[in-house]
Design a protein around this motif. Structure first.
Motif, mmCIF file in Angstrom:
data_model
loop_
_atom_site.group_PDB
_atom_site.id
_atom_site.type_symbol
_atom_site.label_atom_id
_atom_site.label_comp_id
_atom_site.label_asym_id
_atom_site.label_seq_id
_atom_site.Cartn_x
_atom_site.Cartn_y
_atom_site.Cartn_z
ATOM 1 N N ARG A 228 5.258 2.944 -0.404
ATOM 2 C CA ARG A 228 4.231 2.586 0.566
ATOM 3 C C ARG A 228 4.042 1.076 0.560
ATOM 4 N NH1 ARG A 228 0.961 7.074 1.545
ATOM 5 N NH2 ARG A 228 0.103 5.846 3.277
ATOM 6 N N TRP A 229 4.180 0.432 1.727
ATOM 7 C CA TRP A 229 4.000 -1.020 1.843
ATOM 8 C C TRP A 229 4.769 -1.740 0.731
ATOM 9 C CZ3 TRP A 229 -0.777 1.845 1.063
ATOM 10 C CH2 TRP A 229 -1.229 2.431 2.250
ATOM 11 N N TRP A 230 6.049 -1.381 0.590
ATOM 12 C CA TRP A 230 6.866 -1.813 -0.543
ATOM 13 C C TRP A 230 7.024 -3.328 -0.627
ATOM 14 C CZ3 TRP A 230 8.482 0.267 3.967
ATOM 15 C CH2 TRP A 230 9.370 -0.487 4.742
ATOM 16 N N TRP A 231 6.732 -4.033 0.464
ATOM 17 C CA TRP A 231 6.903 -5.485 0.477
ATOM 18 C C TRP A 231 5.691 -6.210 -0.105
ATOM 19 C CZ3 TRP A 231 5.965 -2.358 4.637
ATOM 20 C CH2 TRP A 231 4.805 -2.595 5.359
ATOM 21 N N GLU A 232 4.640 -5.462 -0.497
ATOM 22 C CA GLU A 232 3.438 -6.077 -1.041
ATOM 23 C C GLU A 232 3.359 -5.914 -2.552
ATOM 24 O OE1 GLU A 232 -0.104 -4.763 0.867
ATOM 25 O OE2 GLU A 232 0.629 -5.148 2.888
ATOM 26 N N GLU A 233 2.418 -6.637 -3.161
ATOM 27 C CA GLU A 233 2.208 -6.525 -4.596
ATOM 28 C C GLU A 233 1.683 -5.136 -4.930
ATOM 29 O OE1 GLU A 233 0.036 -9.701 -6.541
ATOM 30 O OE2 GLU A 233 0.303 -10.942 -4.752
ATOM 31 N N GLU A 234 2.203 -4.558 -6.006
ATOM 32 C CA GLU A 234 1.844 -3.197 -6.395
ATOM 33 C C GLU A 234 0.343 -3.030 -6.584
ATOM 34 O OE1 GLU A 234 2.333 0.746 -7.155
ATOM 35 O OE2 GLU A 234 3.925 -0.631 -6.607
ATOM 36 N N ALA A 235 -0.304 -4.007 -7.184
ATOM 37 C CA ALA A 235 -1.725 -3.879 -7.521
ATOM 38 C C ALA A 235 -2.633 -3.876 -6.301
ATOM 39 C CB ALA A 235 -2.136 -5.010 -8.465
ATOM 40 N N LYS A 236 -2.119 -4.273 -5.140
ATOM 41 C CA LYS A 236 -2.974 -4.408 -3.957
ATOM 42 C C LYS A 236 -2.657 -3.390 -2.878
ATOM 43 C CE LYS A 236 -3.473 -9.390 -4.740
ATOM 44 N NZ LYS A 236 -3.290 -10.737 -4.156
ATOM 45 N N LYS A 237 -1.852 -2.354 -3.181
ATOM 46 C CA LYS A 237 -1.369 -1.467 -2.135
ATOM 47 C C LYS A 237 -2.303 -0.277 -1.893
ATOM 48 C CE LYS A 237 2.844 -0.522 -3.299
ATOM 49 N NZ LYS A 237 4.286 -0.265 -3.319
ATOM 50 N N GLU A 238 -3.382 -0.516 -1.155
ATOM 51 C CA GLU A 238 -4.256 0.526 -0.665
ATOM 52 C C GLU A 238 -4.503 0.247 0.812
ATOM 53 O OE1 GLU A 238 -5.453 3.257 -1.994
ATOM 54 O OE2 GLU A 238 -4.800 2.974 -4.064
ATOM 55 N N CYS A 239 -4.693 1.303 1.596
ATOM 56 C CA CYS A 239 -4.835 1.121 3.038
ATOM 57 C C CYS A 239 -6.256 0.810 3.454
ATOM 58 C CB CYS A 239 -4.350 2.367 3.777
ATOM 59 S SG CYS A 239 -5.335 3.840 3.431
ATOM 60 N N GLY A 240 -7.218 1.017 2.555
ATOM 61 C CA GLY A 240 -8.607 0.764 2.904
ATOM 62 C C GLY A 240 -9.450 2.011 3.024
ATOM 63 N N LEU A 241 -8.825 3.189 3.022
ATOM 64 C CA LEU A 241 -9.594 4.427 3.132
ATOM 65 C C LEU A 241 -10.401 4.704 1.874
ATOM 66 C CD1 LEU A 241 -7.090 6.900 4.840
ATOM 67 C CD2 LEU A 241 -8.765 5.386 5.903
ATOM 68 N N HIS A 242 -9.880 4.278 0.727
ATOM 69 C CA HIS A 242 -10.499 4.641 -0.542
ATOM 70 C C HIS A 242 -11.029 3.438 -1.301
ATOM 71 C CE1 HIS A 242 -8.979 8.620 0.202
ATOM 72 N NE2 HIS A 242 -7.759 8.130 0.348
ATOM 73 N N VAL A 243 -11.391 2.403 -0.573
ATOM 74 C CA VAL A 243 -11.950 1.214 -1.207
ATOM 75 C C VAL A 243 -13.326 0.936 -0.639
ATOM 76 C CG1 VAL A 243 -9.708 0.176 -1.656
ATOM 77 C CG2 VAL A 243 -10.886 -0.340 0.475
ATOM 78 N N ALA A 244 -14.124 0.215 -1.421
ATOM 79 C CA ALA A 244 -15.459 -0.173 -0.975
ATOM 80 C C ALA A 244 -15.347 -1.354 -0.019
ATOM 81 C CB ALA A 244 -16.326 -0.539 -2.186
ATOM 82 N N GLU A 245 -16.464 -1.774 0.529
ATOM 83 C CA GLU A 245 -16.443 -2.853 1.500
ATOM 84 C C GLU A 245 -15.950 -4.163 0.899
ATOM 85 O OE1 GLU A 245 -20.281 -3.060 3.220
ATOM 86 O OE2 GLU A 245 -20.015 -1.265 4.447
ATOM 87 N N ASP A 246 -16.084 -4.306 -0.450
ATOM 88 C CA ASP A 246 -15.617 -5.530 -1.089
ATOM 89 C C ASP A 246 -14.132 -5.468 -1.431
ATOM 90 O OD1 ASP A 246 -15.579 -3.752 -3.176
ATOM 91 O OD2 ASP A 246 -17.030 -4.817 -4.415
ATOM 92 N N GLY A 247 -13.461 -4.358 -1.043
ATOM 93 C CA GLY A 247 -12.029 -4.246 -1.269
ATOM 94 C C GLY A 247 -11.638 -3.577 -2.553
ATOM 95 N N ARG A 248 -12.623 -3.214 -3.385
ATOM 96 C CA ARG A 248 -12.311 -2.570 -4.657
ATOM 97 C C ARG A 248 -12.277 -1.069 -4.491
ATOM 98 N NH1 ARG A 248 -16.710 -4.432 -8.752
ATOM 99 N NH2 ARG A 248 -17.978 -3.860 -6.959
ATOM 100 N N LEU A 249 -11.429 -0.417 -5.307
ATOM 101 C CA LEU A 249 -11.410 1.035 -5.298
ATOM 102 C C LEU A 249 -12.725 1.578 -5.823
ATOM 103 C CD1 LEU A 249 -7.803 1.253 -6.408
ATOM 104 C CD2 LEU A 249 -8.700 2.959 -4.877
ATOM 105 N N VAL A 250 -13.202 2.671 -5.213
ATOM 106 C CA VAL A 250 -14.421 3.314 -5.669
ATOM 107 C C VAL A 250 -14.124 4.116 -6.921
ATOM 108 C CG1 VAL A 250 -16.258 4.921 -5.076
ATOM 109 C CG2 VAL A 250 -15.305 3.424 -3.325
ATOM 110 N N ARG A 251 -14.814 3.809 -7.995
ATOM 111 C CA ARG A 251 -14.555 4.448 -9.284
ATOM 112 C C ARG A 251 -15.534 5.563 -9.553
ATOM 113 N NH1 ARG A 251 -9.501 2.741 -10.773
ATOM 114 N NH2 ARG A 251 -9.305 0.557 -10.230
#
Length: 256
Positions: A228-251
């Motif tokens: 998924r989005w293989w051209w990007e850095e591994e640590a940043k590969k989320e589409c935005g569905l599962h992150v908070a408004e500040d860009g962090r994953l919801v834990r």
């Protein structure tokens, strides 16, 4: 405080922790039943027709749990995904409601960055995901009390700390991951035992399937989501569905 309609004496603030503990060793279908009993408002399950989502669709339909099944049609899905969509509706005798990008927003996006502009930068790719997925998701979850997803903890390092149930403050509802502690092999075995229809791309090296331009097959030994989005850095590969408004994953523990 989120306007979560509960069917118990729990407050919206304490319910995520109680449900997280209640899921325990229960199978996914019972986890869904527990969630349904605890929440009196609408529950929405978003499927992308991947392995995990197909397993949950089977659980919902086979157990007759009152959960609405919806999908986000970005307009760039694989042909195999659309075929599976039709097969799934036929198998389970129910329609899956689709949410599409707003045509004005999509037209502006493509005019601004080009039809495949998401390859140009991480910001452009996230803008594309925002129009094609994140905004439609907001509409799909509008008015719901709980959101069911097919996330698993071992899909990526990013997702390991998310837990079974959390309070999604972005959408103001409960977010439940009934397969969070399952391995991919366990989900695949479940699907095979129950004759669940699956995307043929899984057998061709695509463990995680999204939009066609942004998904490739993975090599042996690569992580599930490496395609998924293989051209990007591994640590940043989320589409935005599962992150908070500040860009962090919801834990897990987000209710605190």
């Amino acid at each position: 405080m989120p306007l979560i309609k509960t069917a118990s004496t729990d407050s919206p603030a304490t319910l995520p922790d109680r449900l997280d503990a209640a899921f325990g060793d229960l199978p996914p279908a019972l986890r869904l039943r527990v969630l349904r009993r605890a929440v009196s408002g609408a529950i929405v399950f978003t499927t992308s027709f991947g392995l995990e989502d197909q397993a949950l669709t089977h659980c919902i339909c086979d157990a007759g749990v009152d959960v609405e099944i919806v999908t986000l049609d970005t307009g760039r899905l694989f042909p195999e995904t659309y075929t599976l969509w039709a097969e799934t509706e036929q198998r389970y005798k129910r329609r899956i409601r689709a949410y599409y990008p707003r045509h004005e927003d999509l037209g502006d996006l493509v005019f601004r960055q080009g039809v495949n502009g998401f390859f140009n930068s991480a910001e452009s790719r996230k803008a594309c995901c925002g129009v094609r997925k994140v905004e439609p998701l907001r509409r799909a979850l509008d008015g719901a009390s709980a959101w069911v997803t097919g996330l698993r903890g071992d899909q990526s390092a990013n997702r390991q700390g998310m837990g079974f149930v959390s309070l999604d403050q972005t959408h103001e509802l409960l977010k439940a991951n009934p397969l969070f502690d399952w391995s991919r092999d366990a989900v695949l075995a479940f699907a095979e035992q129950n004759d669940v229809p699956l995307n043929p791309l899984h057998a061709k090296g695509f463990p995680s399937i999204g939009c066609a331009p942004c998904t490739r097959a993975v090599a042996p030994g690569e992580p599930e989501r490496a395609g998924r989005w293989w051209w990007e850095e591994e640590a940043k590969k989320e589409c935005g569905l599962h992150v908070a408004e500040d860009g962090r994953l919801v834990r897990a523990g987000a209710s605190a």
